[in-house]
Write an enzyme that holds these catalytic residues in place. Structure first.
Site, short mmCIF file in Angstrom:
data_model
loop_
_atom_site.label_atom_id
_atom_site.label_comp_id
_atom_site.label_asym_id
_atom_site.label_seq_id
_atom_site.Cartn_x
_atom_site.Cartn_y
_atom_site.Cartn_z
N GLY A 77 2.32 4.62 -0.94
CA GLY A 77 1.86 5.68 -1.83
C GLY A 77 0.37 5.94 -1.79
O GLY A 77 -0.14 6.77 -2.55
N THR B 139 0.82 -1.22 0.00
CA THR B 139 0.00 0.00 0.00
C THR B 139 0.85 1.27 0.00
O THR B 139 0.36 2.35 0.34
CB THR B 139 -0.92 0.01 1.23
OG1 THR B 139 -0.11 -0.11 2.42
CG2 THR B 139 -1.92 -1.13 1.18
N GLY C 190 -1.65 7.54 0.37
CA GLY C 190 -2.05 8.90 0.69
C GLY C 190 -1.75 9.88 -0.42
O GLY C 190 -2.59 10.73 -0.77
#
Length: 266
Positions: free
Chosen positions: A212, A210, A214
């Site tokens: 990246g 996961t 944001g």
């Protein structure tokens, strides 16, 4: 010979991720995947891979200012997104530039990396609160960043609204509190003018890759705003895009891999 019409233009003001999963690299990939022309102001260079951040080096404020003016004054923008700003000086510089921004500003208040490495000097947090948030059209903190900015610890969905209200009082027009670190489904809360609220929910995918997330969500929202969508619609479409990107995240290196920005194209 014909001249094609340029797509909507989005500017990211953020740090470079040498591993390609987050930062400027993730921003530009998301923008391309969503049909807008991405441009960049690089604030810092990181040495970074799937295992963490090994170091970072800020660019001079004059270099950041010059990049911004070069793009905005000539090419123009329909949306701006900020990410890693690193220091008090850069937060102040970028906040000053955005005070009269000609387009919506999406602020991703990056404090730490996915691996827990600091990407914002501790002494710069107050400057983000006092200078950057008041010029934001939207701020998109995760729960760790909520605590950093407000002192509030959110442990469940009921606490997300109070946190969003506390952030809204700091000046942004809209606040998106991301609940991805809570148990259960991935629920985010958007709070806007006059107390307008919207919940966005998606299934949680069993995928640890996961990196990246944001950066990608904030860039996707900026892309949708640049295409003329209103804020609730832009967040909804960006959330759907990021949910798919997380589901298709892939292993890279020995640690946490990135989300797949081109999952729809594949």
């Amino acid at each position: 010979m014909t001249t094609n019409t340029a797509p909507p233009r989005v500017l990211t003001v953020a740090g470079s991720d040498s591993g390609g999963g987050a930062g400027i690299q993730a921003d530009l990939k998301a923008m391309l995947a969503l049909g807008v022309h991405g441009m960049s102001v690089i604030t810092a260079v990181t040495a970074q891979n799937s295992l963490g951040v090994q170091g970072y080096w800020e660019l001079p404020a004059d270099a950041v200012r010059a990049q911004y003016r070069s793009v905005v004054d000539d090419i123009g923008v329909q949306a701006i997104k900020t990410g890693m700003l690193a220091s008090i000086e850069l937060v102040e510089t970028v906040s000053g530039l955005l005070a009269d921004a000609p387009a919506p500003v999406v602020v991703d208040p990056v404090g730490v990396s996915k691996h827990g490495d600091a990407l914002l000097a501790a002494e710069a947090v107050a400057t983000v609160r006092e200078r950057l948030l008041p010029v934001a059209t939207l701020v998109t903190p995760n729960l760790h960043e909520v605590t950093q900015l407000t002192g509030r610890t959110v442990t469940d969905e009921s606490g997300m609204l109070d946190a969003a209200k506390a952030l809204h009082e700091l000046g942004p027009r809209w606040v998106l509190v991301k609940g991805g670190h809570l148990e259960g489904e991935a629920a985010d809360l958007l709070l806007g003018p006059a107390g307008e609220t919207h919940w966005y929910r998606a299934p949680r995918h069993d995928n640890r890759h996961t990196h990246g997330t944001g950066c990608t969500l904030a860039s996707a929202i900026a892309a949708q705003l640049a295409k003329g969508q209103d804020m609730p619609e832009a967040v909804s479409n960006a959330k759907a895009y990021v949910t798919g990107a997380i589901a298709h995240g892939f292993a890279l290196g020995s640690g946490i891999g990135p989300v797949d920005h081109f999952w729809r194209q594949r």
